[in-house]
Design an enzyme around this catalytic site. Structure first.
Site, PDB file in Angstrom:
ATOM      1  N   GLY A 208      -0.411  -7.280  -1.118  1.00  0.00           N
ATOM      2  CA  GLY A 208       0.517  -7.281   0.113  1.00  0.00           C
ATOM      3  C   GLY A 208       1.986  -7.803  -0.166  1.00  0.00           C
ATOM      4  CB  SER A 209       4.493  -7.071  -1.596  1.00  0.00           C
ATOM      5  OG  SER A 209       3.719  -6.033  -2.114  1.00  0.00           O
TER       6      SER A 209
END
EC number: 4.1.1.65
Length: 250
Positions: A208-209
């Site tokens: 997640g980013s």
């Protein structure tokens, strides 16, 4: 057949297949799988073992590395990441990409450029790709925090890695890999001086980013807020295609 040409004239043979898992993720999937089997087969704790087995498949899915068909347009700037377009705005480039870093490589300068932010959820492919063909002139890693990557301040506060590419015609395109709330490591596959092709894998961010890309200020974005981008395939903009109002280029 593997290696066969696929095009809009009917050549080649296309079909669905399981996407390969990047080597960076295989060890995590195997570790999760061994732990799940230990709880299921050795301890007979199904209440723990089955959720861990589901998690194992999730880990393999997170590190999937599907094939991408890169547009054969030398002026196309393709998306460096899978995810949701959450911001299109004129901003100054990051300090790390602005000026000459002492290596003789010019930076993006201090004038405003167009920033397009792409938010990657845990369900997106997290392999990042080069937006243009050219030479990687700069790669700068900055340690930082792990706030929600969807927040604007993540561009300045979070752990991040800046990359600056130069095309053969001298046009510079920068982009930044930003760690998120869950992400804990940015893994590079390239180094300064490497010659890269558009769509080539440059690294990944775990769990997640976000990726920000910085385009020349006179470039007309070819995407809109809320659009889903696909790394190596979605055209974000084209070099030389400027914003037009009543037939006048701005």
């Amino acid at each position: 057949m593997a290696g066969e040409i696929l095009d809009n004239e009917g050549r080649g043979e296309a079909g669905w297949s399981w996407p390969p898992v990047h080597p960076e993720g295989r060890k995590y999937g195997l570790i999760a799988g061994v732990i799940a089997l230990f709880f299921l087969l050795v301890l007979d704790w199904e209440i723990v073992g089955w959720p861990l087995l589901v998690l194992t498949f999730g880990v393999f899915a997170f590190f999937r590395d599907p094939r991408r068909i890169v547009p054969q347009d030398p002026d196309a700037i393709v998306s460096p990441a899978d995810g949701l377009i959450t911001l299109i705005r004129k901003v100054p480039p990051p300090l790390e990409l602005q000026m000459d870093d002492g290596s003789g490589s010019a930076g993006l300068g201090t004038d405003d450029v167009i920033r397009i932010s792409i938010f990657m959820s845990v369900f997106d492919v997290h392999i990042n790709r080069a937006p243009v063909s050219g030479t990687l002139r700069r790669l700068v890693y900055i340690p930082g925090k792990f706030v929600n990557a969807d927040l604007d301040k993540a561009s300045e506060d979070n752990e991040r890695q800046h990359l600056l590419m130069e095309r053969e015609d001298g046009v510079l395109v920068g982009f930044t890999q930003i760690a998120g709330l869950v992400a804990r490591r940015i893994v590079p596959f390239v180094k300064p001086g490497d010659m890269l092709a558009a769509g080539q894998r440059v690294g990944l961010i775990r769990f997640g980013s976000r990726v920000d890309i910085y385009l020349p200020a006179d470039t007309e974005p070819a995407v809109v807020l809320g659009q889903k981008a696909i790394a190596g395939e979605t055209v974000l903009a084209r070099i030389g295609q400027t914003r037009l109002i009543e037939g006048i280029a701005l």
